[in-house]
Write an enzyme that holds these catalytic residues in place. Structure first.
Site, mmCIF file in Angstrom:
data_model
loop_
_atom_site.group_PDB
_atom_site.id
_atom_site.type_symbol
_atom_site.label_atom_id
_atom_site.label_comp_id
_atom_site.label_asym_id
_atom_site.label_seq_id
_atom_site.Cartn_x
_atom_site.Cartn_y
_atom_site.Cartn_z
ATOM 1 N N SER A 19 18.876 76.563 40.901
ATOM 2 C CA SER A 19 17.877 76.190 39.895
ATOM 3 C C SER A 19 18.540 75.683 38.617
ATOM 4 O O SER A 19 19.673 76.035 38.295
ATOM 5 C CB SER A 19 16.986 77.378 39.547
HETATM 6 N N1 SAH Z 1 17.627 81.790 42.957
HETATM 7 C C1 SAH Z 1 18.337 80.689 43.574
HETATM 8 C C2 SAH Z 1 17.440 79.474 43.727
HETATM 9 C C3 SAH Z 1 17.507 78.940 45.088
HETATM 10 S S1 SAH Z 1 16.276 77.746 45.537
HETATM 11 C C4 SAH Z 1 19.611 80.364 42.804
HETATM 12 O O1 SAH Z 1 19.790 80.889 41.705
HETATM 13 O O2 SAH Z 1 20.449 79.610 43.300
HETATM 14 C C5 SAH Z 1 15.108 78.728 46.412
HETATM 15 C C6 SAH Z 1 15.616 79.547 47.571
HETATM 16 O O3 SAH Z 1 14.488 80.193 48.169
HETATM 17 C C7 SAH Z 1 16.279 78.763 48.706
HETATM 18 O O4 SAH Z 1 17.555 79.277 48.938
HETATM 19 C C8 SAH Z 1 15.353 78.976 49.899
HETATM 20 O O5 SAH Z 1 16.033 79.022 51.146
HETATM 21 C C9 SAH Z 1 14.706 80.293 49.555
HETATM 22 N N2 SAH Z 1 13.425 80.557 50.210
HETATM 23 C C10 SAH Z 1 12.422 79.699 50.506
HETATM 24 N N3 SAH Z 1 11.403 80.335 51.092
HETATM 25 C C11 SAH Z 1 11.747 81.657 51.167
HETATM 26 C C12 SAH Z 1 11.114 82.832 51.671
HETATM 27 N N4 SAH Z 1 9.898 82.810 52.254
HETATM 28 N N5 SAH Z 1 11.777 84.011 51.578
HETATM 29 C C13 SAH Z 1 13.009 84.084 51.021
HETATM 30 N N6 SAH Z 1 13.660 83.005 50.523
HETATM 31 C C14 SAH Z 1 13.040 81.803 50.597
#
Ligand code: SAH
Length: 213
Positions: A64
């Site tokens: 993010s």
């Molecule tokens: N907090 C992360 C942001 C990653 S983007 C960071 O700081 O890098 C969002 C993430 O949510 C992705 O890795 C994606 O695979 C995950 N995601 C999407 N749907 C999800 C779900 N139902 N349960 C858990 N993770 C999920």
């Protein structure tokens, strides 16, 4: 895996940018000033680590934007010792920010590749979550509930009921809600069945997907 004076200097500039954009929470700014974000990204993108932008982290996912991380974290109002659930571990950067603030973090990721990579990486740089889970965030983590805070870091088409029910009284859920564009939404649990809802600006996240893969 180095953190140089150059990286530290770039990080301070990023913190200045976040202050200009309206982030006020000193503890959040301090955490962002401390965590080596460049280590969370693939080496080809290291030069972009301290620009206020989201970036690819593999498996079609992104780390993010720092402003978004700061904005969501500020809304959580973390106190040291808080039990926090994160949905979407991704690179682990948001998780590190929460740990830096003294939270006990449980984080769920549905992409196995990312789950494995981040589970190895975070402890290597000294960030220990209480538990990293490979699973479906729509369900939350009932066996560890209630939580002081829950943060969703992917765009949710709707607010999953289990997340609201796993909040402690007084607990806060920060979740971007919407399909293409999301409205940052804060729910505060006021009682067993009462929730206060606040809406903030629009953001863009990768989608919260059902089931794990
Ligand atoms: N907090 C992360 C942001 C990653 S983007 C960071 O700081 O890098 C969002 C993430 O949510 C992705 O890795 C994606 O695979 C995950 N995601 C999407 N749907 C999800 C779900 N139902 N349960 C858990 N993770 C999920």
């Amino acid at each position: 895996m180095k953190d140089t004076f150059k990286h530290q200097g770039m990080r301070q500039q990023l913190v200045e940018t976040l202050i200009k954009k309206g982030i006020k929470d000193e503890a959040v700014l301090k955490a962002i000033g401390k965590i080596p974000r460049h280590l969370f990204m693939d080496s080809g993108f290291i030069d972009h680590a301290y620009v206020d932008k989201a970036f690819p982290i593999g498996a079609d996912q992104t780390i993010s934007q720092p402003y978004t991380v700061a904005f969501q974290t500020e809304l959580l109002q973390i106190n040291p010792g808080d039990k926090v659930l994160e949905i979407g571990t991704g690179s682990g950067y948001q998780c590190a920010v929460l740990i830096e603030l003294g939270a006990k973090v449980y984080s769920i990721e549905r992409q196995q590749e990312l789950f494995k990579k981040t589970s190895k990486f975070l402890p290597k740089i000294g960030y220990r979550a209480k538990k990293l889970i490979f699973g479906d965030g729509y369900k939350g983590l009932p066996e560890e509930a209630p939580f002081d805070s829950i943060i969703v870091t992917a765009g949710a088409p709707f607010v999953p009921k289990p997340l609201l029910s796993q909040l402690d009284i007084g607990g806060r859920l920060v979740i971007p809600v919407g399909d293409d564009i999301q409205v940052m939404t804060l729910f505060i649990r006021k009682g067993p069945k009462e929730f206060e809802k606040h809406e903030f600006g629009e953001f863009r996240f990768v989608p919260l997907l059902e089931d794990k893969n």
